[in-house]
Write a protein that holds these residues in place. Sequence first.
Motif, short mmCIF file in Angstrom:
data_model
loop_
_atom_site.label_atom_id
_atom_site.label_comp_id
_atom_site.label_asym_id
_atom_site.label_seq_id
_atom_site.Cartn_x
_atom_site.Cartn_y
_atom_site.Cartn_z
N LEU A 26 0.84 -1.20 0.00
CA LEU A 26 0.00 0.00 0.00
C LEU A 26 0.88 1.25 0.00
O LEU A 26 0.59 2.23 -0.69
N HIS A 27 1.94 1.18 0.77
CA HIS A 27 2.87 2.31 0.82
C HIS A 27 3.36 2.63 -0.60
O HIS A 27 3.33 3.78 -1.04
N ASP A 28 3.78 1.60 -1.29
CA ASP A 28 4.27 1.81 -2.66
C ASP A 28 3.14 2.31 -3.56
O ASP A 28 3.36 3.18 -4.41
N THR A 29 1.94 1.75 -3.36
CA THR A 29 0.80 2.21 -4.14
C THR A 29 0.61 3.72 -4.00
O THR A 29 0.38 4.42 -4.98
N PHE A 30 0.73 4.19 -2.78
CA PHE A 30 0.50 5.63 -2.52
C PHE A 30 1.74 6.46 -2.75
O PHE A 30 1.75 7.66 -2.50
N ASN A 31 2.81 5.82 -3.15
CA ASN A 31 4.03 6.58 -3.44
C ASN A 31 4.48 6.34 -4.86
O ASN A 31 5.60 5.89 -5.12
N GLY A 32 3.56 6.56 -5.78
CA GLY A 32 3.95 6.56 -7.18
C GLY A 32 3.55 5.34 -7.98
O GLY A 32 3.72 5.31 -9.19
N ARG A 33 3.05 4.27 -7.31
CA ARG A 33 2.67 3.08 -8.07
C ARG A 33 1.20 2.71 -7.87
O ARG A 33 0.89 1.63 -7.38
N PRO A 34 0.28 3.61 -8.26
CA PRO A 34 -1.14 3.32 -7.99
C PRO A 34 -1.62 2.00 -8.58
O PRO A 34 -2.54 1.38 -8.05
#
Lengths: 157, 573, 343
Positions: free
Chosen positions: C293-301
């Motif tokens: 989720l962190h990655d999703t919200f940091n540039g990888r939706p």
Amino acid sequence: MKNKQSSVDDFLDLSSLLTGFDKVDLQGTGLAEIYRKEVLGIIGAQITTEIEKAGTAIYRKYRNREKLMEEAVRTEILSHAVLGPLAKNITSMWYLGVWNQMPQAWLDHVGIKQTAPSHVISADAYKESLVWRVVGSHPPGAKQPGYGTWSLPPKTR
Amino acid sequence: MKEDNYDVVIVGAGIAGAILAKELTEKKKRVLLLEAGKASDDYLSYLEVFYTALAKVPNSPYPNNPNAPSQNVLNLGPIPAGAPNLNGYMVQYGPVPFGSDYTRVSGGTTMHWLGHSFRMLPNDFKLHSKYGHGVDWPISYDDLKPFYEKSEWEIGVSADVEDQIYPGMGNNFFGKNYYYPMKSLPASYLDQKVAGGINGMKVKLGKNAYPLSVITTPQGRNSTPNKGYKPIGASWDNNIGQRCEGNSNCVPICPVQAKYNALKTLNKADQKYLTVINQAVASNLIIDPETNRIKGVTYKQYQSAQSSDHTSHTVQGKIFVIAAHAVETAKLLLASSAANSSDLVGRCLMDHPTMLTWGLMPEDIGSYRGPGATSHIPTFRDGAFRKEHSAFIVPVDNWGWLWGEFSPGSDVTRAINQLNLFGKKLRGYLDGFVSRQFGLQFEFEQLPQHANRVTIDPNYLDQLGNYRPVVHYDISDYTRAAMEAAKGVSDMIFAKLGVEDYTELQPRRYRLSPMERGQAIHSRAQGIWSALIAWERTNQIRSLTKTRNHGITKTCTSSDRAACRLLELPILR
Amino acid sequence: MINRLASIRPGIKNIDDLRAHLQIAIELEHSTIPPYLCALYSIPDGMNVQAAQVIRSVVMEEMLHLTLAANILNAIGGSPDLDNPDFIPGYPTRLPDSSAHFKVHLERFSKRAIKTFMKLERPAKAGAMPEADNYQTIGQFYAAIEKGLKEICRHNRHFNRDRSIQVKPEHYYGGGGGVIVVDDLDSAMEAIKVIVAQGEGLDHTLFDGDRKIFGENREFAHYYRFNEIRRERFYSDHDSVKSNPSGAPLTVDWDQVYPMKINPRAADYPEGSELRRKSDEFNVGYTTLLKNLHDTFNGRPDWMMKSVGDMYKLKYLAVELMRVPCNDKGETAGPAFEYQKAE
Ligand SMILES: Cc1cc2nc3c(=O)[nH]c(=O)nc-3n(C[C@H](O)[C@H](O)[C@H](O)COP(=O)(O)OP(=O)(O)OC[C@H]3O[C@@H](n4cnc5c(N)ncnc54)[C@H](O)[C@@H]3O)c2cc1C
Ligand code: SF4
């Protein structure tokens, strides 16, 4: 009460040997007691106790010593005329959620006249069948993995 | 609102009947829908039945209903010379058993359809003039095109136009600005492996070489919506099923209703104008001797599937639409001596005979995940080879050997009983064996053959006294030749991908599989995975209006059917 | 979490405060999810269907709120931080940064759990002041954020208009409405309105505003949905925010529940035991979810899809734990929701 507890535990020892799954994972299916009842109902207390005792003894003695354990299971359970076919049936019950009708030769041997036909034990038994866990999938129609997951690489080992 | 004179009386609440009911009630026509099966409120109980069914065949979730029976593929078997096989609901004269089924519950056969939603190709409509086989249609692809679009939006088909590249599609196959209501479903991991391995590979058929391609399959299940479309999830909780959740169970039943079924359309009908009578089996059409038009329908209404007790009723209407599924529609017309001056009613019964090939991939491909198939090879849908043999389409199977070997149940049974495995070794063996299982399906076009037909015989009645379908069915040399060619294609693909071939090669086995494999099912029904892909796509008679003009005969998919029906009904135009 | 909060100056005075409080919003939305999930998963398949449906719909909306808060934070140049040991509260916990005197537990579906959920979702009294810190209701907290946004981001200041980092409807579905892409003050306001309306009710009615905003079927706000379970009755058309539901009965069987022990922890089981292994497996899975989720919200939706798969996996693991006896009180283990990286 105490008695019942301990025999479910014996059944779990045996099942863990046969399936290759830890007891905690088998408990996690919620089916241990149900499966044990199924076996008791179809096979009767005497043979069921016998196979549980054999299983629990090997489990306690050889746990985590794969080679010795395998040998003991083969010698004392799988190649045993009465316990062998039953052990195979218990294994496939865990893997598929299905009780297979015992083979006629076995029934004749132990002197059982009537027996349960093959059947799926319950909806939960189907949903928890272990084969799907082993292959990293899920039973069709249950425990769905979510949109698009099929496009990701298979289970990471 | 029960009346005795409706604008339109529809027989059958499948996709055809449901779309008509929706379109007509939206135009404020009073519609009566007669449905032979049970109402639709049992969806979750179907699921429970499915879970505990030993043989999870397409009809396993749905009630066994002797008052409105349907064929069960478990009853397939060889046909003795000179006598019919009477095991199932169908009276089968063969020589090849008709291997398909349909579902007689509200929602019809879409309850267990797979959901693949292909359009036919322009040349399919001119097979005779182009390739010297079959017949030409009196209409063309372009006539049908707007109705395909409409059906795709009704069904909710997921696909990206730019992926959909077929042989012989011409340059205006999709309208200029057309898009499907939802984006393509992601291709499975194994699709990606297969595409990577065979895209562009050339395969020779006859004199010509054909480059293979692997493309995503348009299908009626929910994915990411495009502008103007809102996915419909489960009828009981719209938070469920807004996307396909990867239940891998589209046939026989999608547990979350992410896959389209006709109930979704039926729910959209304007209920003010719609009357539905369930458990009402149409048994006779009443013909006005003066005008020679249908003026009423007699139906038998029963209370319980367990008892043949029933009452008979007749309803009147202005227009009648028989949308009871190809086989049942033909039966009803024949039983009523309706619309058959051409002697075409019930003739040209079709299926798409299917051949499976299967083997082991060199590595774990994550089989048994996702919808039945997310990609297919369109290469052999059209080409010069159609002068020699029929066309075929090749879905890449996501469900491993389920339909070929009833895996993984059969693998478990063999590993335990024959290989004497248990414990960790059993786990290891199954893991290594099952997750590499790979399969292709070859689905073949059948030509209209007059001798392939549904008839009726007063000696063969069901519990309510209605006719059972009497079926004569064979597979022609034109189609058999395609099976031979397809096996060659499969061999080359397997060789390229390094697949270890496990396809059973007993002569004639693979050719007609799985239809001729009915026998195998009996013996293996012990494994719970026995399922059989075998479905029907006959389409000889679609409604009375049509029959009078000409008996169009052609393999049709659901979207074809929906499109045909919209085209037919003048009241809609 | 507690540590981090201590370093934040109270109130929302500048863009940094605003970003810090949106991070708190994410933590706040997240902190309610494990308790809801414990209640939901403790209901065996096919039992208490209506209650389960209510809780599921609420959790899905909480996840939507979390995503919306992350979208707002991303829109004004912040970076959501989920992959962090401090992100997960240790249960039992108070709500992040609140003055509430009650604690939230990880516990099975029960009357007590539902009462706690109602406290969580309690609507702000009409006329209550916005409170950025030491708030009493979640509504007050969001009112403070709203106020901060209006002041600090006036004339769309600070909005980066970078749609590529926003989670969009194609990535996220379900949960009574869609995701809102935030690229200016108006869309940020819209997002806040959804969060508050679904939780507490819009304009002090029973309803959650979904219809106003999304055109969905009318649904009750969370507080009232929980009250229906608690009172075992549905609201009828005559009921208002002040009354209890008086409509048709909603059947609840409080005993059809896995007997999960309260606030389970991996450390409850000896190192090396099977149960410890399984409990660890859950924690590691949960930590992976947060990382995804962190990655999703940091540039990888587009990675949202991975998280969906993680969530299903965790569900099955949680239910397995809830079936394993863990003490002689007849209770079973359960998901601990602890931060634990894979080895
Ligand atoms: C396993 C399987 C998979 C399939 N997969 C696909 C696919 O992927 N793509 C595709 O395009 N097609 C597929 N098909 C084919 C497709 O599902 C059918 O062609 C289509 O659903 C037929 O629709 P219909 O409305 O004509 O008939 P049906 O859906 O069969 O509806 C007929 C309705 O009429 C009712 N009825 C029958 N007799 C009477 C009577 N006497 N009185 C009153 N009511 C009656 C029935 O109960 C039923 O509800 C599949 C079929 C099967 C069996
Ligand atoms: S894959 Fe599963 S969720 Fe998707 S349509 Fe098929 S059955 Fe339904």
